[in-house]
Design a protein around this motif. Sequence first.
Motif, PDB file in Angstrom:
ATOM      1  N   ALA A   1      25.427 -34.450 -24.715  1.00  0.00           N
ATOM      2  CA  ALA A   1      25.713 -35.800 -25.208  1.00  0.00           C
ATOM      3  C   ALA A   1      27.224 -35.991 -25.207  1.00  0.00           C
ATOM      4  N   LEU A   2      27.717 -36.791 -24.270  1.00  0.00           N
ATOM      5  CA  LEU A   2      29.148 -37.074 -24.186  1.00  0.00           C
ATOM      6  C   LEU A   2      29.490 -38.186 -25.160  1.00  0.00           C
ATOM      7  N   GLY A   3      30.383 -37.904 -26.104  1.00  0.00           N
ATOM      8  CA  GLY A   3      30.763 -38.937 -27.059  1.00  0.00           C
ATOM      9  C   GLY A   3      31.294 -38.363 -28.352  1.00  0.00           C
ATOM     10  N   ASP A   4      31.678 -39.243 -29.250  1.00  0.00           N
ATOM     11  CA  ASP A   4      32.265 -38.895 -30.535  1.00  0.00           C
ATOM     12  C   ASP A   4      31.205 -38.290 -31.456  1.00  0.00           C
TER      13      ASP A   4
ATOM     14  N   ASP B   1      30.545 -33.118 -26.612  1.00  0.00           N
ATOM     15  CA  ASP B   1      32.000 -33.158 -26.610  1.00  0.00           C
ATOM     16  C   ASP B   1      32.423 -34.581 -26.285  1.00  0.00           C
ATOM     17  N   ILE B   2      33.632 -34.941 -26.694  1.00  0.00           N
ATOM     18  CA  ILE B   2      34.125 -36.296 -26.482  1.00  0.00           C
ATOM     19  C   ILE B   2      34.954 -36.435 -25.214  1.00  0.00           C
ATOM     20  N   ASP B   3      35.377 -35.306 -24.631  1.00  0.00           N
ATOM     21  CA  ASP B   3      36.328 -35.300 -23.512  1.00  0.00           C
ATOM     22  C   ASP B   3      35.586 -35.317 -22.169  1.00  0.00           C
ATOM     23  N   ALA B   4      35.742 -36.393 -21.423  1.00  0.00           N
ATOM     24  CA  ALA B   4      35.020 -36.532 -20.158  1.00  0.00           C
ATOM     25  C   ALA B   4      35.478 -35.518 -19.126  1.00  0.00           C
ATOM     26  N   ALA B   5      36.772 -35.192 -19.092  1.00  0.00           N
ATOM     27  CA  ALA B   5      37.270 -34.219 -18.122  1.00  0.00           C
ATOM     28  C   ALA B   5      36.677 -32.835 -18.383  1.00  0.00           C
ATOM     29  N   LYS B   6      36.576 -32.455 -19.650  1.00  0.00           N
ATOM     30  CA  LYS B   6      35.958 -31.165 -19.971  1.00  0.00           C
ATOM     31  C   LYS B   6      34.465 -31.187 -19.652  1.00  0.00           C
ATOM     32  N   HIS B   7      33.831 -32.331 -19.899  1.00  0.00           N
ATOM     33  CA  HIS B   7      32.412 -32.450 -19.566  1.00  0.00           C
ATOM     34  C   HIS B   7      32.181 -32.233 -18.072  1.00  0.00           C
TER      35      HIS B   7
ATOM     36  N   THR C   1      18.241 -19.928 -30.246  1.00  0.00           N
ATOM     37  CA  THR C   1      18.549 -21.216 -29.632  1.00  0.00           C
ATOM     38  C   THR C   1      19.686 -21.842 -30.428  1.00  0.00           C
ATOM     39  N   PHE C   2      20.526 -22.618 -29.744  1.00  0.00           N
ATOM     40  CA  PHE C   2      21.663 -23.183 -30.465  1.00  0.00           C
ATOM     41  C   PHE C   2      22.064 -24.540 -29.913  1.00  0.00           C
ATOM     42  N   ALA C   3      22.752 -25.277 -30.766  1.00  0.00           N
ATOM     43  CA  ALA C   3      23.386 -26.542 -30.408  1.00  0.00           C
ATOM     44  C   ALA C   3      24.894 -26.315 -30.471  1.00  0.00           C
ATOM     45  N   GLU C   4      25.588 -26.735 -29.419  1.00  0.00           N
ATOM     46  CA  GLU C   4      27.021 -26.448 -29.274  1.00  0.00           C
ATOM     47  C   GLU C   4      27.817 -27.742 -29.454  1.00  0.00           C
ATOM     48  N   PHE C   5      28.495 -27.869 -30.607  1.00  0.00           N
ATOM     49  CA  PHE C   5      29.321 -29.031 -30.871  1.00  0.00           C
ATOM     50  C   PHE C   5      30.768 -28.725 -30.500  1.00  0.00           C
ATOM     51  N   PHE C   6      31.507 -29.771 -30.092  1.00  0.00           N
ATOM     52  CA  PHE C   6      32.875 -29.584 -29.574  1.00  0.00           C
ATOM     53  C   PHE C   6      32.830 -28.556 -28.439  1.00  0.00           C
ATOM     54  N   ALA C   7      31.929 -28.788 -27.494  1.00  0.00           N
ATOM     55  CA  ALA C   7      31.584 -27.783 -26.481  1.00  0.00           C
ATOM     56  C   ALA C   7      32.720 -27.499 -25.511  1.00  0.00           C
ATOM     57  N   GLY C   8      33.625 -28.465 -25.290  1.00  0.00           N
ATOM     58  CA  GLY C   8      34.690 -28.242 -24.315  1.00  0.00           C
ATOM     59  C   GLY C   8      34.107 -27.952 -22.946  1.00  0.00           C
TER      60      GLY C   8
ATOM     61  N   ASP D   1      15.464 -29.044 -32.714  1.00  0.00           N
ATOM     62  CA  ASP D   1      15.442 -27.947 -33.679  1.00  0.00           C
ATOM     63  C   ASP D   1      16.013 -26.694 -33.017  1.00  0.00           C
ATOM     64  N   VAL D   2      16.979 -26.083 -33.660  1.00  0.00           N
ATOM     65  CA  VAL D   2      17.604 -24.866 -33.149  1.00  0.00           C
ATOM     66  C   VAL D   2      17.860 -23.914 -34.315  1.00  0.00           C
ATOM     67  N   THR D   3      18.123 -22.668 -33.983  1.00  0.00           N
ATOM     68  CA  THR D   3      18.422 -21.660 -34.994  1.00  0.00           C
ATOM     69  C   THR D   3      19.878 -21.714 -35.432  1.00  0.00           C
ATOM     70  N   LEU D   4      20.760 -22.133 -34.517  1.00  0.00           N
ATOM     71  CA  LEU D   4      22.200 -22.033 -34.750  1.00  0.00           C
ATOM     72  C   LEU D   4      22.903 -23.304 -34.286  1.00  0.00           C
ATOM     73  N   ALA D   5      23.888 -23.754 -35.051  1.00  0.00           N
ATOM     74  CA  ALA D   5      24.811 -24.802 -34.617  1.00  0.00           C
ATOM     75  C   ALA D   5      26.210 -24.207 -34.581  1.00  0.00           C
ATOM     76  N   THR D   6      26.918 -24.368 -33.467  1.00  0.00           N
ATOM     77  CA  THR D   6      28.287 -23.878 -33.348  1.00  0.00           C
ATOM     78  C   THR D   6      29.245 -25.069 -33.314  1.00  0.00           C
ATOM     79  N   ALA D   7      30.434 -24.886 -33.887  1.00  0.00           N
ATOM     80  CA  ALA D   7      31.406 -25.974 -33.933  1.00  0.00           C
ATOM     81  C   ALA D   7      32.812 -25.399 -33.841  1.00  0.00           C
ATOM     82  N   SER D   8      33.446 -25.587 -32.691  1.00  0.00           N
ATOM     83  CA  SER D   8      34.853 -25.233 -32.507  1.00  0.00           C
ATOM     84  C   SER D   8      35.649 -26.525 -32.651  1.00  0.00           C
TER      85      SER D   8
END
Length: 385
Positions: free
Chosen positions: A55-58, A35-41, A8-15, A69-76
């Motif tokens: 979660a849309l926002g900064d 992610d913070i970008d509404a168009a990408k969301h 399981t993972f949480a995806e930050f800066f998901a685009g 709780d997740v096993t992995l956090a990703t951040a691009s």
Amino acid sequence: MSAPAPRTFAEFFAGIGLVRLGLERAGWEVRFANDIDAAKHRQYEAHFGADEAFALGDVHQLDAAAIPDVTLATASFPCTDLSLAGGRKGLGGAQSSAFWGFFDVLKRLGGRRPPLVLLENVPGLLNSHGGADFAAVLTALNELGYRVDPVMLDAKWFTPQSRLRLFVIAKAVDDDETLAPELLTPSPLRPASLIDFIQRHPEIIWSCASLADPPTASPQKLADVLEKLADDDSTWWSGERAEYLLNQMSPRHRADADAMIARRRWTYGAVFRRVRRAADGEKRSMAEMRTDGLAGCLRTPKGGSGRQILFKAGYGRYAVRLLTPRECARLMGAGEFTISGSNNDALFGFGDAVCSSVLTWIGENYLNRLASECLSPRQLELFCR
């Protein structure tokens, strides 16, 4: 606390979600995205569906308590300030400093911190500010209890797009399949420049896995991912505009184009415009073409130089147009992705994304093994105490 569910993972800066797309193919399940970008969301939702877990926002404003709780956090995290286009401001720049927002989220998670972290960015991070920025990122992860393993992968090993990226796998789990830094030798995954950085920083806590090299040649060429558009399709440029591009080529690139035009078959080149100093010393826009069967690295279309151009030639003729969003999706290993919004929105989304095929390889050949380690009795004891 209970241990996080495996894979399981949480995806930050998901685009638009290409990290998710790639990891899902490797058997992972997303539990949270930001992610913070509404168009990408909007593009993310058009493909994956509306999801309360997004979660849309900064990233600086996220509530750590709301992250499961997740096993992995990703951040691009944003690469703009690590490139020439961003003035090489580094991790102190307005956009790339978002890494510290992600770091703060991990810090505030405390005992619920994921045992695995995956970072992605441009190769320029390796040398940003003389290597100080990369060292700061890795040291920060060490401070949170992670050992780190950097590798480089190129999308051209999986799809016909040249797109080299730097990845860091950070792990708070034991990994027995590692090599001491002094035993590392250059390979596609760890070129000499990366090994040199590792060996020059013994103060960083490394955990470099012994990995088999991935296949280093895509089974496809650029021609294989192109849409079949009619000659009178409005996407093709006018004759005058196409001729202007041809005349922007340097003598070497023009010779390549003329040879393509003369062939008795259709061949294709990928063109970017660059500002170069011409023979007379003046700076001007030049058209540079690659003819090796690969597209250049997709970029966000912030200006004319960011838009990749297709040059089709043969039988004494030539035609010119921009790559389509569907072609960009295929170059990112996401041919099935739902295209939504304007063409510009789509090009921004794909140009800012991670090649999903690369993520699948990392998942299948690295993260899946580590996820199994997370469920070992020894690790469960650490998570649950």
